[in-house]
Design a protein around this motif. Structure first.
Motif, PDB file in Angstrom:
ATOM      1  N   GLU A 167       0.825  -1.208   0.000  1.00  0.00           N
ATOM      2  CA  GLU A 167       0.000   0.000   0.000  1.00  0.00           C
ATOM      3  C   GLU A 167       0.859   1.257   0.000  1.00  0.00           C
ATOM      4  OE1 GLU A 167      -3.484   0.067   2.513  1.00  0.00           O
ATOM      5  OE2 GLU A 167      -3.240  -2.071   2.940  1.00  0.00           O
ATOM      6  N   VAL A 168       0.289   2.346  -0.501  1.00  0.00           N
ATOM      7  CA  VAL A 168       0.981   3.631  -0.530  1.00  0.00           C
ATOM      8  C   VAL A 168       0.842   4.290   0.850  1.00  0.00           C
ATOM      9  CG1 VAL A 168       1.106   5.911  -1.588  1.00  0.00           C
ATOM     10  CG2 VAL A 168       0.527   3.900  -2.995  1.00  0.00           C
ATOM     11  N   LEU A 169       1.993   4.524   1.512  1.00  0.00           N
ATOM     12  CA  LEU A 169       2.002   5.123   2.849  1.00  0.00           C
ATOM     13  C   LEU A 169       2.989   6.280   2.890  1.00  0.00           C
ATOM     14  CD1 LEU A 169       2.122   1.828   4.992  1.00  0.00           C
ATOM     15  CD2 LEU A 169       0.091   3.188   4.413  1.00  0.00           C
ATOM     16  N   ASP A 170       2.759   7.211   3.796  1.00  0.00           N
ATOM     17  CA  ASP A 170       3.704   8.312   3.987  1.00  0.00           C
ATOM     18  C   ASP A 170       5.037   7.776   4.481  1.00  0.00           C
ATOM     19  OD1 ASP A 170       1.885  10.286   3.246  1.00  0.00           O
ATOM     20  OD2 ASP A 170       1.078  10.453   5.289  1.00  0.00           O
ATOM     21  N   SER A 171       6.124   8.334   3.948  1.00  0.00           N
ATOM     22  CA  SER A 171       7.458   7.903   4.357  1.00  0.00           C
ATOM     23  C   SER A 171       7.721   8.264   5.812  1.00  0.00           C
ATOM     24  CB  SER A 171       8.514   8.558   3.470  1.00  0.00           C
ATOM     25  OG  SER A 171       9.811   8.284   3.947  1.00  0.00           O
ATOM     26  N   ASN A 172       8.310   7.313   6.541  1.00  0.00           N
ATOM     27  CA  ASN A 172       8.695   7.562   7.928  1.00  0.00           C
ATOM     28  C   ASN A 172      10.006   8.335   8.019  1.00  0.00           C
ATOM     29  OD1 ASN A 172       6.488   6.189   9.069  1.00  0.00           O
ATOM     30  ND2 ASN A 172       7.540   4.219   8.861  1.00  0.00           N
ATOM     31  N   VAL A 173      10.687   8.477   6.895  1.00  0.00           N
ATOM     32  CA  VAL A 173      12.015   9.105   6.892  1.00  0.00           C
ATOM     33  C   VAL A 173      11.985  10.465   6.203  1.00  0.00           C
ATOM     34  CG1 VAL A 173      14.430   8.839   6.172  1.00  0.00           C
ATOM     35  CG2 VAL A 173      13.109   6.817   6.919  1.00  0.00           C
ATOM     36  N   PHE A 174      11.404  10.490   5.009  1.00  0.00           N
ATOM     37  CA  PHE A 174      11.446  11.714   4.198  1.00  0.00           C
ATOM     38  C   PHE A 174      10.066  12.375   4.169  1.00  0.00           C
ATOM     39  CE2 PHE A 174      14.768   8.928   2.473  1.00  0.00           C
ATOM     40  CZ  PHE A 174      15.871   9.746   2.653  1.00  0.00           C
ATOM     41  N   LYS A 175       9.954  13.517   4.802  1.00  0.00           N
ATOM     42  CA  LYS A 175       8.694  14.240   4.889  1.00  0.00           C
ATOM     43  C   LYS A 175       8.188  14.620   3.496  1.00  0.00           C
ATOM     44  CE  LYS A 175       6.556  18.240   7.125  1.00  0.00           C
ATOM     45  NZ  LYS A 175       6.775  19.432   7.996  1.00  0.00           N
ATOM     46  N   GLY A 176       6.896  14.359   3.280  1.00  0.00           N
ATOM     47  CA  GLY A 176       6.285  14.708   2.000  1.00  0.00           C
ATOM     48  C   GLY A 176       6.409  13.638   0.933  1.00  0.00           C
ATOM     49  N   TYR A 177       7.177  12.580   1.224  1.00  0.00           N
ATOM     50  CA  TYR A 177       7.337  11.486   0.258  1.00  0.00           C
ATOM     51  C   TYR A 177       6.414  10.322   0.624  1.00  0.00           C
ATOM     52  CZ  TYR A 177      11.450  13.626  -1.905  1.00  0.00           C
ATOM     53  OH  TYR A 177      12.300  14.463  -2.583  1.00  0.00           O
ATOM     54  N   LYS A 178       6.103   9.548  -0.374  1.00  0.00           N
ATOM     55  CA  LYS A 178       5.287   8.355  -0.150  1.00  0.00           C
ATOM     56  C   LYS A 178       6.048   7.119  -0.620  1.00  0.00           C
ATOM     57  CE  LYS A 178       0.795  10.677  -0.574  1.00  0.00           C
ATOM     58  NZ  LYS A 178       0.427  10.498   0.843  1.00  0.00           N
ATOM     59  N   ASN A 179       5.867   6.022   0.092  1.00  0.00           N
ATOM     60  CA  ASN A 179       6.488   4.746  -0.260  1.00  0.00           C
ATOM     61  C   ASN A 179       5.419   3.683  -0.480  1.00  0.00           C
ATOM     62  OD1 ASN A 179       8.739   5.724   2.224  1.00  0.00           O
ATOM     63  ND2 ASN A 179       9.346   5.536   0.077  1.00  0.00           N
ATOM     64  N   ILE A 180       5.795   2.657  -1.221  1.00  0.00           N
ATOM     65  CA  ILE A 180       4.917   1.503  -1.392  1.00  0.00           C
ATOM     66  C   ILE A 180       5.423   0.421  -0.445  1.00  0.00           C
ATOM     67  CG2 ILE A 180       6.193   0.564  -3.373  1.00  0.00           C
ATOM     68  CD1 ILE A 180       2.423   0.629  -3.364  1.00  0.00           C
ATOM     69  N   VAL A 181       4.590   0.008   0.496  1.00  0.00           N
ATOM     70  CA  VAL A 181       5.027  -0.828   1.620  1.00  0.00           C
ATOM     71  C   VAL A 181       4.159  -2.081   1.715  1.00  0.00           C
ATOM     72  CG1 VAL A 181       5.375  -0.917   4.118  1.00  0.00           C
ATOM     73  CG2 VAL A 181       5.777   1.231   2.872  1.00  0.00           C
ATOM     74  N   LYS A 182       4.805  -3.234   1.906  1.00  0.00           N
ATOM     75  CA  LYS A 182       4.062  -4.482   2.082  1.00  0.00           C
ATOM     76  C   LYS A 182       3.247  -4.422   3.369  1.00  0.00           C
ATOM     77  CE  LYS A 182       4.654  -9.483   2.682  1.00  0.00           C
ATOM     78  NZ  LYS A 182       5.612 -10.625   2.707  1.00  0.00           N
ATOM     79  N   THR A 183       1.945  -4.664   3.244  1.00  0.00           N
ATOM     80  CA  THR A 183       1.063  -4.621   4.413  1.00  0.00           C
ATOM     81  C   THR A 183       0.401  -5.962   4.709  1.00  0.00           C
ATOM     82  OG1 THR A 183      -0.709  -3.823   2.975  1.00  0.00           O
ATOM     83  CG2 THR A 183       0.563  -2.156   4.192  1.00  0.00           C
ATOM     84  N   SER A 184       0.360  -6.856   3.723  1.00  0.00           N
ATOM     85  CA  SER A 184      -0.247  -8.161   3.984  1.00  0.00           C
ATOM     86  C   SER A 184       0.166  -9.167   2.917  1.00  0.00           C
ATOM     87  CB  SER A 184      -1.776  -8.053   4.012  1.00  0.00           C
ATOM     88  OG  SER A 184      -2.284  -7.683   2.744  1.00  0.00           O
TER      89      SER A 184
END
Length: 322
Positions: free
Chosen positions: A255-272
């Motif tokens: 899923e597309v989630l806000d980056s925990n590192v870079f403000k304003g960026y979004k990452n695609i992260v495995k959620t299930s």
């Protein structure tokens, strides 16, 4: 379940009879599926090698017939399963069209080419015979769920995708093409990039670009079967990413989630990660046949679905654009 429908299996090979046994956990053969689902009576087997038919009959508590004609003599046969090599599909489909059969369940592809497919469609329409093709992932509830979620807009538009397969665009690649058509939609154009004959002399494994109606592209890559067996699909949508791995036994959701590192960026992260019931696909297909006969349920992969897949495969083989 009520009435028992008599079943004849033509082709006593691995997918017909020998990939599993009556006590096996996974249902990997037509024989196991029709034996397990209530409402069917596995009458027997026909094979050009009668010894194989006898061996299969002994395992699955059925009869062995020396020919199709013998099987239909003095027997009412409602369902025919075709489990012969691809090049014999047309001959067998044609041969059984003269008999009063309710449903034919054939391994993919329907036929080796469009000319043969058109003839079978005409014959079966004239004789009112229904035909279902074993593009197995259509009979897996987790893929149906993804299809429904895509249609409901939960993933957004498709951006792009890629997939891997081997062992012939028609024999194995057609599984990938059919699944794409099933869960996402029509392929409006193709562009062949390269090919190799990694398994069949008359069925090249093709690498190509497929383009959907929304103009998103999907790159299909052939991996020569001499290296290993692979079937994977990666679909990147606006809101999610779907990875189908392990031949379809696993589906990874990102899923597309806000980056925990870079403000304003979004990452695609495995959620299930979902495990699928691919090992039960044949059983589910047989249940679909029963529900079609008993309650009028729609067959999940009909003769026209199979025709469209052959059309795409032929264009890819010839290097033409759709």
């Amino acid at each position: 379940m009520g009435k028992s429908y008599n079943v004849l299996i033509i082709g006593a090979g691995n997918i017909g009879a020998f990939f599993d046994m009556p006590y096996s956990k996974n249902v990997l053969t037509h024989a196991h599926a029709f034996s397990k689902v209530e409402g069917f009576n596995l009458l027997g087997f026909v094979d050009v090698d009668n010894k194989k038919a006898i061996e299969a009959a002994n395992i699955w508590n059925a009869k062995a017939f020396e020919s199709i004609e013998e099987a239909f003599t003095n027997n009412t046969i409602d369902i025919v399963s075709i489990c012969v090599p691809d090049e014999y599909h047309y001959k067998i489909l044609d041969e059984i069209s003269i008999f009063s059969v309710k449903v034919v369940f054939t391994e993919k592809p329907l036929t080796k080419n469009l000319i043969e497919a058109k003839k079978i469609i005409q014959l079966y329409n004239e004789n009112n015979i229904k035909c279902m093709i074993n593009y197995s992932r259509r009979f897996v509830s987790q893929f149906e769920q993804i299809k429904n979620e895509i249609e409901e807009g939960k993933y957004g538009e498709l951006l792009c995708g890629s997939g891997y397969y081997g062992k012939g665009i028609l024999h194995n690649g057609s599984h990938l093409i059919d699944l794409l058509r099933y869960i996402y939609g029509e392929i409006k154009s193709t562009q062949t990039l390269s090919y190799n004959y990694d398994y069949y002399k008359d069925d090249a494994s093709v690498s190509a670009i497929l383009t959907f109606n929304n103009n998103s592209n999907f790159v299909i890559q052939n991996i020569p079967a001499s290296n290993y067996t692979i079937f994977e699909i990666d679909l990147l949508f606006e809101k999610k990413r779907i990875r189908i791995t392990d031949s379809g036994f696993k589906i990874e959701i990102q899923e597309v989630l806000d980056s925990n590192v870079f403000k304003g960026y979004k990452n695609i992260v495995k959620t299930s990660e979902r495990k699928t019931e691919l090992g039960e696909a044949l059983e589910n297909a047989v249940l679909n046949i029963y529900n079609h006969l008993k309650y009028g349920e729609k067959l999940k992969c009909n003769i026209h679905d199979a025709y469209e897949v052959i059309k795409i495969c032929e264009n890819l083989q010839s290097g033409r654009r759709l």
